[in-house]
Design an enzyme around this catalytic site. Structure first.
Site, PDB file in Angstrom:
ATOM      1  N   LYS A 169     -14.333  -7.441  -6.556  1.00  0.00           N
ATOM      2  CA  LYS A 169     -14.661  -7.615  -5.137  1.00  0.00           C
ATOM      3  C   LYS A 169     -16.172  -7.749  -5.009  1.00  0.00           C
ATOM      4  CE  LYS A 169     -10.876  -4.726  -3.393  1.00  0.00           C
ATOM      5  NZ  LYS A 169     -10.553  -3.373  -2.889  1.00  0.00           N
TER       6      LYS A 169
ATOM      7  N   LYS B 124       0.856  -1.185   0.000  1.00  0.00           N
ATOM      8  CA  LYS B 124       0.000   0.000   0.000  1.00  0.00           C
ATOM      9  C   LYS B 124       0.895   1.239   0.000  1.00  0.00           C
ATOM     10  CE  LYS B 124      -4.275  -1.713   0.480  1.00  0.00           C
ATOM     11  NZ  LYS B 124      -5.370  -1.392  -0.466  1.00  0.00           N
TER      12      LYS B 124
HETATM   13 MG   LIG Z   1      -7.302  -1.646  -4.163  1.00  0.00          MG
END
Ligand SMILES: [Mg+2]
Length: 321
Positions: free
Chosen positions: A247, A151
């Site tokens: 997702k 990240k």
């Molecule tokens: Mg992402």
């Protein structure tokens, strides 16, 4: 008649989850529980403020269709009653779980899928100092993780990645900027990632502000996450992205996720399967897609201090089935 219960759960994390948008110390999920002919089933979602969702708004959305759910609403009918998003996912997942349990099959078998005995999952390296991120990458790598999802925000890109690459030289690295970068400097950053052997960059620019991605030849694949929700998103992704991150909380459940996977693959996009911070219940609902993707990023439950029972069996970097 079906019995329907809708409720919230809070699951503390063992370590704060830090991304460009901020830090989280707990998973807050909404659960739909169904009981029909003595068989119990459930589905879970993680409401996401980025998409205008809260636990309260998602609960309210689900409560509007409880009468239909009690009256044996089907998955097909559900798709027209709720928009894509977390609320529909919890209901769709519960309906899939119920159908599989009624057929006395696992969800994957019920969906016609045979999975291998284990699946490599990305393990997330959250935002910190270059030293902290390198230490985290080294620890995950030593414990067996082969795929690290790094990240990043808009700072210390080179410092962080160089430190991580040195700390985990054998790992496959993918990077997720969660919309925090800008058009200015993007080409150079992409080249830096490619030079460091990063395998993929996820959502560098804000959804709705990603035209710039069409202006240069990408030195590594770029994956749409916040820019890709359902099949309807695909038309705007051509020329900008090579991959899509599927997702269930974005598609509104497995029903649309399967359709999105089919259509995206047909249109030439590589596939990734992602998750939110969630329990094993939410990962189980996505498993029918797990063997169709280039990258599976299913480490949500590994951030929990305690998971649901029965939990999926994770070791670092691997989901054992
Ligand atoms: Mg992402």
């Amino acid at each position: 008649m079906r019995n329907v219960k809708v409720y919230e759960e809070t699951w503390p994390l063992h370590t704060p989850f830090v991304i460009s948008r901020g830090a989280r110390s707990e998973a807050r999920v909404v659960v739909v529980e169904l009981e029909e002919d003595g068989i119990k089933a459930s589905g879970e979602c993680t409401p996401y403020p980025r998409y205008g969702e809260s636990e309260a708004s998602v609960m309210a959305q689900i409560l509007t269709i409880v009468p239909q759910l009690e009256n044996r609403l089907s998955r097909e009918e559900l798709q027209t009653l709720l928009p894509p998003g977390a609320a529909r996912n919890a209901v769709d997942s519960a309906l899939w779980d119920l159908a599989a349990r009624k057929a006395t099959q696992t969800l994957t078998h019920y969906a016609g899928i045979t999975l291998p005995q284990s699946i490599t999952t990305a393990q997330t390296v959250v935002i910190g100092t270059p030293e902290q991120m390198a230490a985290s990458a080294a620890a995950l790598s030593e414990k067996g993780a082969q795929l690290l999802k790094v990240k990043l925000d808009d700072h210390l890109i080179s410092e962080r990645l160089v430190a991580i690459r040195a700390a985990a030289p054998a790992a496959t690295l993918i990077v997720d900027a969660n919309e925090s970068w800008h058009a200015e400097g993007l080409v150079a950053r992409c080249q830096l990632l490619a030079d460091l052997g990063v395998a993929m960059l996820e959502q560098p620019l804000p959804a709705g502000g990603d035209e710039m991605l069409a202006n240069f030849i990408h030195p590594l694949p770029i994956c749409a996450d916040e820019s890709c929700h359902t099949r309807e998103s695909l038309a705007s992704l051509h020329g900008r992205y090579e991959m899509v991150n599927i997702k269930l909380d974005k598609t509104g459940g497995l029903t649309e996720a399967l359709a999105l996977a089919d259509e995206a693959a047909k249109q030439g996009f590589a596939l990734m399967l992602g998750c939110m911070i969630c329990t094993s219940r939410a990962i189980s609902a996505a498993l029918p897609l797990a063997n169709r993707v280039r990258f599976a990023d299913l480490d949500g439950p590994t951030w929990l201090a305690v998971d649901v029972e029965p939990a999926l069996h994770f070791t670092t970097g691997t989901l054992h089935l």
